[in-house]
Design an enzyme around this catalytic site. Sequence first.
Site, PDB file in Angstrom:
ATOM      1  N   ASP A  41       7.794   6.751  -4.271  1.00  0.00           N
ATOM      2  CA  ASP A  41       7.616   6.185  -2.936  1.00  0.00           C
ATOM      3  C   ASP A  41       8.619   6.804  -1.954  1.00  0.00           C
ATOM      4  OD1 ASP A  41       7.054   4.613  -0.749  1.00  0.00           O
ATOM      5  OD2 ASP A  41       7.088   2.734  -1.845  1.00  0.00           O
ATOM      6  N   ASP A  42       8.124   7.596  -1.010  1.00  0.00           N
ATOM      7  CA  ASP A  42       8.943   8.235   0.029  1.00  0.00           C
ATOM      8  C   ASP A  42       9.817   9.377  -0.486  1.00  0.00           C
ATOM      9  OD1 ASP A  42       7.822   6.324   1.639  1.00  0.00           O
ATOM     10  OD2 ASP A  42       9.688   5.307   2.160  1.00  0.00           O
ATOM     11  N   CYS A  81       2.307   4.218   2.978  1.00  0.00           N
ATOM     12  CA  CYS A  81       2.101   3.681   1.632  1.00  0.00           C
ATOM     13  C   CYS A  81       0.671   3.288   1.263  1.00  0.00           C
ATOM     14  CB  CYS A  81       2.999   2.462   1.414  1.00  0.00           C
ATOM     15  SG  CYS A  81       4.754   2.801   1.546  1.00  0.00           S
ATOM     16  N   ARG A  85      -2.113   5.279  -1.362  1.00  0.00           N
ATOM     17  CA  ARG A  85      -2.391   4.747  -2.700  1.00  0.00           C
ATOM     18  C   ARG A  85      -3.881   4.513  -2.908  1.00  0.00           C
ATOM     19  NH1 ARG A  85       2.714   3.192  -4.595  1.00  0.00           N
ATOM     20  NH2 ARG A  85       4.142   3.911  -2.981  1.00  0.00           N
ATOM     21  N   LYS A 137       4.836  -0.502  -7.956  1.00  0.00           N
ATOM     22  CA  LYS A 137       4.367  -0.938  -6.640  1.00  0.00           C
ATOM     23  C   LYS A 137       2.866  -0.704  -6.497  1.00  0.00           C
ATOM     24  CE  LYS A 137       4.772   0.349  -1.773  1.00  0.00           C
ATOM     25  NZ  LYS A 137       5.532   1.111  -0.775  1.00  0.00           N
ATOM     26  N   HIS A 139       0.525  -2.384  -3.766  1.00  0.00           N
ATOM     27  CA  HIS A 139       0.349  -2.293  -2.318  1.00  0.00           C
ATOM     28  C   HIS A 139      -1.087  -2.038  -1.885  1.00  0.00           C
ATOM     29  CE1 HIS A 139       2.862  -1.391   1.543  1.00  0.00           C
ATOM     30  NE2 HIS A 139       2.175  -2.531   1.600  1.00  0.00           N
ATOM     31  N   SER A 162       5.691  -3.306  -0.750  1.00  0.00           N
ATOM     32  CA  SER A 162       6.951  -2.567  -0.589  1.00  0.00           C
ATOM     33  C   SER A 162       8.166  -3.467  -0.799  1.00  0.00           C
ATOM     34  CB  SER A 162       7.024  -1.934   0.804  1.00  0.00           C
ATOM     35  OG  SER A 162       6.058  -0.926   0.950  1.00  0.00           O
ATOM     36  N   HIS A 223      11.963   4.382  -1.761  1.00  0.00           N
ATOM     37  CA  HIS A 223      11.750   3.556  -0.572  1.00  0.00           C
ATOM     38  C   HIS A 223      12.977   2.664  -0.368  1.00  0.00           C
ATOM     39  CE1 HIS A 223       9.922   0.510   2.057  1.00  0.00           C
ATOM     40  NE2 HIS A 223       8.868   1.308   2.221  1.00  0.00           N
ATOM     41  N   ASP A 275       3.988   9.479  -2.638  1.00  0.00           N
ATOM     42  CA  ASP A 275       2.942   8.911  -1.776  1.00  0.00           C
ATOM     43  C   ASP A 275       2.951   9.480  -0.368  1.00  0.00           C
ATOM     44  OD1 ASP A 275       5.290   7.624  -0.942  1.00  0.00           O
ATOM     45  OD2 ASP A 275       4.318   5.689  -0.637  1.00  0.00           O
ATOM     46  N   ASN A 276       4.066  10.011   0.080  1.00  0.00           N
ATOM     47  CA  ASN A 276       4.184  10.627   1.408  1.00  0.00           C
ATOM     48  C   ASN A 276       5.566  11.253   1.514  1.00  0.00           C
ATOM     49  OD1 ASN A 276       4.115   7.246   2.175  1.00  0.00           O
ATOM     50  ND2 ASN A 276       6.037   8.358   2.453  1.00  0.00           N
ATOM     51  N   LYS A 296       7.813  11.136   6.791  1.00  0.00           N
ATOM     52  CA  LYS A 296       6.914   9.996   6.629  1.00  0.00           C
ATOM     53  C   LYS A 296       6.415   9.473   7.973  1.00  0.00           C
ATOM     54  CE  LYS A 296       7.001   5.171   5.034  1.00  0.00           C
ATOM     55  NZ  LYS A 296       7.716   4.174   4.205  1.00  0.00           N
TER      56      LYS A 296
END
Length: 461
Positions: A41-42, A81, A85, A137, A139, A162, A223, A275-276, A296
């Site tokens: 994540d991130d 996010c 996903r 996660k 989400h 998150s 994240h 994810d990004n 992001k």
Amino acid sequence: MGDSIISHVMLALLATTVMQQQTDNSATNQDEPNVVIIFTDDLGYGDLGCYGHPTIATPNLDQMAAQGMKFTDFYSACSVCTPSRAALMTGRLPIRNGMWGNRRVLFPNSPGGLQQSEVTIARALKQVGYETLCVGKWHLGHHPEYLPTSHGFDQYFGIPYSNDMEVEKRGDPPLPLMENETVLEAPVDQTTLTKRYTEKVVSYIKEKKDDSFFIYYAQTFPHVPLYASKDFKGKSRRGLYGDVVEEIDWSVGKILDTLRQEGLAEKTLVFFTSDNGPWLIKMLEGGSAGLLREGKGCTYEGGMRVPALAWWPGTVKAGSVNHELASTLDLLPTVAELTGAKLPQDRSYDGFSMVPMLEGTGPSKRDHMFFYRRNELYAVRLGDHKAHYITQGAYGKTARKLERHDPPQLYHLGHDPSEQHDISAKNPEILSRIDQLVKDHQASLDPPPSQLDRKAEKPKS
């Protein structure tokens, strides 16, 4: 009486048929690969040693790259996010699966989620006898009808959204750790999350080693807020952010070691990505996109081009570096081809199978990438060229005013990966080809209502 006997006989025959189908599925999948997708994540394009970071130590991921394939031009399908996903799970752009919206992501007070009409990787694999686990996660909706256990996963262990979504003034509840549909702990001790996630994945591999399995391990970190366990906190030269990434690296190493120890390495495809891009406004608590522009939340390269590694000893050539286009959208069709899972043909997909790339038998089937923000198309990549129809920075002070470009800005990403030099004036023919690609794409769209907004609205045409 006669009807009752007939009913019992029919039920018995049905049960026998189902058992036989399950046995047949199990038998046919003995030679099919296990699949493990690790989705951070991130994590930024420049945050790993194998992607050039000078002070974050990632020996396990570096070894994964050395033993497998590293992608240089791999994209998430969105720069935030929830939509990213949903795209990975369904092989469909968020504009198709309804996970777009002005709110951009789901919150603890959001009523919606990924709809049951969507076919996830897990649901597709259940049809061919796979055991399925989601860790981390999710989400994609925290109400029961949207949880992983309602989308093809046998088991779920993680947080539903998150790790910063426990804002008291907004009415958020304490951040929950869930097992299936049950809250185990609230608020969760985030310093223990990476270790507990890893333990769950490792134990599942050992438990299911004689079955075909799919594990979706969606990391909570890096994240913000950042948390590392006591074994990693204060150890990285990059500070707390580095501590967190180095613990993720340890986690990946434990999973790969377990696959080796259980004799499953050559039977398992492991795919690692993000994810990004990095959350740059968090400064030292955010990551790095390397030489890519922005991060992001935007459709510049730093927002959506992410690190990606594929590991499958004996199948994926060790030490290979792939410069072709690929995306998280491609994971569903790739897994379907590898496992024999059949996807419904009543919908449009935006992914392409990566099997030829992974097996070294052919080039990428993808030559383009669409970059959406909410429900609008901002940019398109075709080959080495990327056209920006709309530009806007990511967050906070970097979020410059939205600008529309006619003609679009054009960059050659091979020559200019930082997107600094607009070459649109000298390349009208390339813009013409991209415009036609956009027209064909938009003609295929029939967007459903947004699932992220409180009040559904129809996307702009």
